[in-house]
Design a protein around this motif. Structure first.
Motif, PDB file in Angstrom:
ATOM      1  N   VAL A 270       0.848  -1.190   0.000  1.00  0.00           N
ATOM      2  CA  VAL A 270       0.000   0.000   0.000  1.00  0.00           C
ATOM      3  C   VAL A 270       0.886   1.244   0.000  1.00  0.00           C
ATOM      4  N   VAL A 271       0.508   2.183  -0.852  1.00  0.00           N
ATOM      5  CA  VAL A 271       1.171   3.492  -0.893  1.00  0.00           C
ATOM      6  C   VAL A 271       0.126   4.523  -0.479  1.00  0.00           C
ATOM      7  N   TYR A 272       0.284   5.092   0.707  1.00  0.00           N
ATOM      8  CA  TYR A 272      -0.630   6.130   1.181  1.00  0.00           C
ATOM      9  C   TYR A 272      -0.078   7.481   0.759  1.00  0.00           C
ATOM     10  N   GLU A 273      -0.876   8.196  -0.026  1.00  0.00           N
ATOM     11  CA  GLU A 273      -0.413   9.467  -0.595  1.00  0.00           C
ATOM     12  C   GLU A 273      -1.617  10.388  -0.744  1.00  0.00           C
ATOM     13  N   ASN A 274      -1.510  11.371  -1.644  1.00  0.00           N
ATOM     14  CA  ASN A 274      -2.624  12.283  -1.951  1.00  0.00           C
ATOM     15  C   ASN A 274      -3.143  12.938  -0.675  1.00  0.00           C
ATOM     16  N   ASP A 275      -4.416  12.721  -0.326  1.00  0.00           N
ATOM     17  CA  ASP A 275      -5.025  13.411   0.816  1.00  0.00           C
ATOM     18  C   ASP A 275      -4.954  12.602   2.107  1.00  0.00           C
ATOM     19  N   SER A 276      -4.044  11.654   2.198  1.00  0.00           N
ATOM     20  CA  SER A 276      -3.937  10.839   3.412  1.00  0.00           C
ATOM     21  C   SER A 276      -3.504  11.678   4.613  1.00  0.00           C
ATOM     22  N   VAL A 277      -4.006  11.301   5.780  1.00  0.00           N
ATOM     23  CA  VAL A 277      -3.617  11.984   7.009  1.00  0.00           C
ATOM     24  C   VAL A 277      -2.130  11.758   7.308  1.00  0.00           C
ATOM     25  N   LEU A 278      -1.582  10.635   6.838  1.00  0.00           N
ATOM     26  CA  LEU A 278      -0.146  10.361   6.878  1.00  0.00           C
ATOM     27  C   LEU A 278       0.271   9.789   5.536  1.00  0.00           C
ATOM     28  N   HIS A 279       1.501  10.084   5.104  1.00  0.00           N
ATOM     29  CA  HIS A 279       2.032   9.533   3.863  1.00  0.00           C
ATOM     30  C   HIS A 279       3.103   8.493   4.210  1.00  0.00           C
ATOM     31  N   TYR A 280       2.903   7.248   3.747  1.00  0.00           N
ATOM     32  CA  TYR A 280       3.881   6.206   4.027  1.00  0.00           C
ATOM     33  C   TYR A 280       3.606   4.985   3.160  1.00  0.00           C
ATOM     34  N   ASN A 281       4.535   4.017   3.204  1.00  0.00           N
ATOM     35  CA  ASN A 281       4.387   2.739   2.509  1.00  0.00           C
ATOM     36  C   ASN A 281       4.099   1.640   3.526  1.00  0.00           C
ATOM     37  N   GLU A 282       3.482   0.554   3.032  1.00  0.00           N
ATOM     38  CA  GLU A 282       3.048  -0.495   3.937  1.00  0.00           C
ATOM     39  C   GLU A 282       3.050  -1.845   3.230  1.00  0.00           C
ATOM     40  N   LEU A 283       3.425  -2.882   3.960  1.00  0.00           N
ATOM     41  CA  LEU A 283       3.282  -4.278   3.537  1.00  0.00           C
ATOM     42  C   LEU A 283       2.546  -4.995   4.648  1.00  0.00           C
ATOM     43  N   LEU A 284       1.458  -5.700   4.298  1.00  0.00           N
ATOM     44  CA  LEU A 284       0.678  -6.372   5.331  1.00  0.00           C
ATOM     45  C   LEU A 284       0.237  -7.748   4.875  1.00  0.00           C
ATOM     46  N   ARG A 285      -0.023  -8.588   5.877  1.00  0.00           N
ATOM     47  CA  ARG A 285      -0.682  -9.867   5.664  1.00  0.00           C
ATOM     48  C   ARG A 285      -1.863  -9.941   6.628  1.00  0.00           C
ATOM     49  N   ALA A 286      -2.991 -10.471   6.148  1.00  0.00           N
ATOM     50  CA  ALA A 286      -4.192 -10.570   6.973  1.00  0.00           C
ATOM     51  C   ALA A 286      -4.888 -11.892   6.709  1.00  0.00           C
ATOM     52  N   VAL A 287      -5.678 -12.332   7.684  1.00  0.00           N
ATOM     53  CA  VAL A 287      -6.400 -13.594   7.609  1.00  0.00           C
ATOM     54  C   VAL A 287      -7.887 -13.319   7.827  1.00  0.00           C
ATOM     55  N   LEU A 288      -8.741 -13.980   7.049  1.00  0.00           N
ATOM     56  CA  LEU A 288     -10.186 -13.902   7.262  1.00  0.00           C
ATOM     57  C   LEU A 288     -10.542 -14.781   8.456  1.00  0.00           C
ATOM     58  N   VAL A 289     -11.199 -14.182   9.460  1.00  0.00           N
ATOM     59  CA  VAL A 289     -11.519 -14.898  10.695  1.00  0.00           C
ATOM     60  C   VAL A 289     -13.002 -14.704  11.026  1.00  0.00           C
ATOM     61  N   ARG A 290     -13.420 -15.435  12.075  1.00  0.00           N
ATOM     62  CA  ARG A 290     -14.747 -15.237  12.648  1.00  0.00           C
ATOM     63  C   ARG A 290     -14.603 -14.839  14.106  1.00  0.00           C
ATOM     64  N   ASP A 291     -15.404 -13.874  14.510  1.00  0.00           N
ATOM     65  CA  ASP A 291     -15.570 -13.511  15.910  1.00  0.00           C
ATOM     66  C   ASP A 291     -16.988 -13.952  16.262  1.00  0.00           C
ATOM     67  N   GLY A 292     -17.107 -15.139  16.870  1.00  0.00           N
ATOM     68  CA  GLY A 292     -18.424 -15.761  16.953  1.00  0.00           C
ATOM     69  C   GLY A 292     -18.836 -16.177  15.549  1.00  0.00           C
ATOM     70  N   ARG A 293     -19.962 -15.684  15.090  1.00  0.00           N
ATOM     71  CA  ARG A 293     -20.394 -15.961  13.722  1.00  0.00           C
ATOM     72  C   ARG A 293     -20.073 -14.824  12.773  1.00  0.00           C
ATOM     73  N   ARG A 294     -19.498 -13.752  13.295  1.00  0.00           N
ATOM     74  CA  ARG A 294     -19.290 -12.555  12.483  1.00  0.00           C
ATOM     75  C   ARG A 294     -17.958 -12.624  11.740  1.00  0.00           C
ATOM     76  N   PRO A 295     -17.961 -12.420  10.421  1.00  0.00           N
ATOM     77  CA  PRO A 295     -16.692 -12.403   9.685  1.00  0.00           C
ATOM     78  C   PRO A 295     -15.913 -11.132   9.980  1.00  0.00           C
ATOM     79  N   ARG A 296     -14.613 -11.293  10.151  1.00  0.00           N
ATOM     80  CA  ARG A 296     -13.733 -10.175  10.441  1.00  0.00           C
ATOM     81  C   ARG A 296     -12.420 -10.369   9.684  1.00  0.00           C
ATOM     82  N   VAL A 297     -11.633  -9.324   9.620  1.00  0.00           N
ATOM     83  CA  VAL A 297     -10.274  -9.380   9.086  1.00  0.00           C
ATOM     84  C   VAL A 297      -9.317  -9.182  10.250  1.00  0.00           C
TER      85      VAL A 297
END
Length: 224
Positions: free
Chosen positions: A50-77
């Protein structure tokens, strides 16, 4: 402590995203109290530059990994691994939402498609090459909730975004000894580029309850 903006954060920029179906035994640890969504013994994993630029509250670069999970029955990231090149972003992510941000150096070249690399002082975390494909007409909205561990409990935050979407072909590499090694073991299921996105991350603090009568009329009623 490094200062950072209060939530919600309003961000804008470019995202280069890939999805995998990974054997559940290879999934990273998710927030305690949640469990990965499993499909035929595999979990849904996303990784993004991710490249945060333009009108972002902060400008920076990012690399992330995320997993699809459940909190009870609710889907979350659940964001399991994430690196940035902004101390303010790292501090805010940890303190506001329990997002385990670490610092890294980035090299992102967008002159012909996207070539990206991120490294810590110890080693290269990952590299990737994205070749953009067909543009999907319109600007696509997406709303979801991120759940992390914060102060010994679960912290759930809302995310609202809108972006132009293109299909993409992506090639990822990662050190076999590194934290993202699973990303280099198999090609992504599919990849997308989210161009000129806008994101609202987090929730505004609730307004404080009034401590007394809020109007002259109320004060009059109170003294009657």
């Amino acid at each position: 402590m490094t200062p950072y903006p209060e939530e919600p954060w309003h961000l804008a920029g470019q995202m280069y995203l890939s999805l995998w179906l990974v054997p559940t035994r290879e999934l990273p640890r998710v927030a305690e109290g949640t469990r990965p969504v499993a499909i035929a013994g595999r979990g849904v994993v996303a990784a993004a530059w991710v490249v945060y630029e333009n009108d972002s509250v902060l400008h920076y670069n990012e690399l992330l990994r995320a997993v699809l999970v459940r909190d009870g029955r609710r889907p979350r990231v659940c964001i399991t691994d994430i690196w940035v090149d902004s101390a303010a972003s790292m501090a805010g992510g940890r303190q506001l939402w329990g997002i385990p941000k670490e610092m890294a150096d980035f090299d992102i070249d967008r002159t012909a498609g996207v070539r990206a690399a991120a490294a810590t002082e110890e080693d290269v975390l990952a590299t990737a090459a994205f070749e953009p494909g067909r543009r999907i007409p319109g600007r696509w909205p997406l709303t979801y909730r991120v759940t992390q561990t914060l102060d010994g409990g679960l912290k759930t935050s809302s995310v609202r975004s809108r972006s132009t979407v293109r299909t993409a072909r992506a090639r990822w590499t990662a050190q076999e000894s590194g934290p993202l090694r699973e990303l280099g073991r198999r090609p992504p299921l599919f990849s997308l580029t989210l161009n000129d996105f806008t994101i609202r991350f987090g929730d505004a603090a609730p307004a404080p309850a009034p401590s007394g009568p809020s109007s002259a009329q109320d004060r009059g009623r109170g003294s009657a």
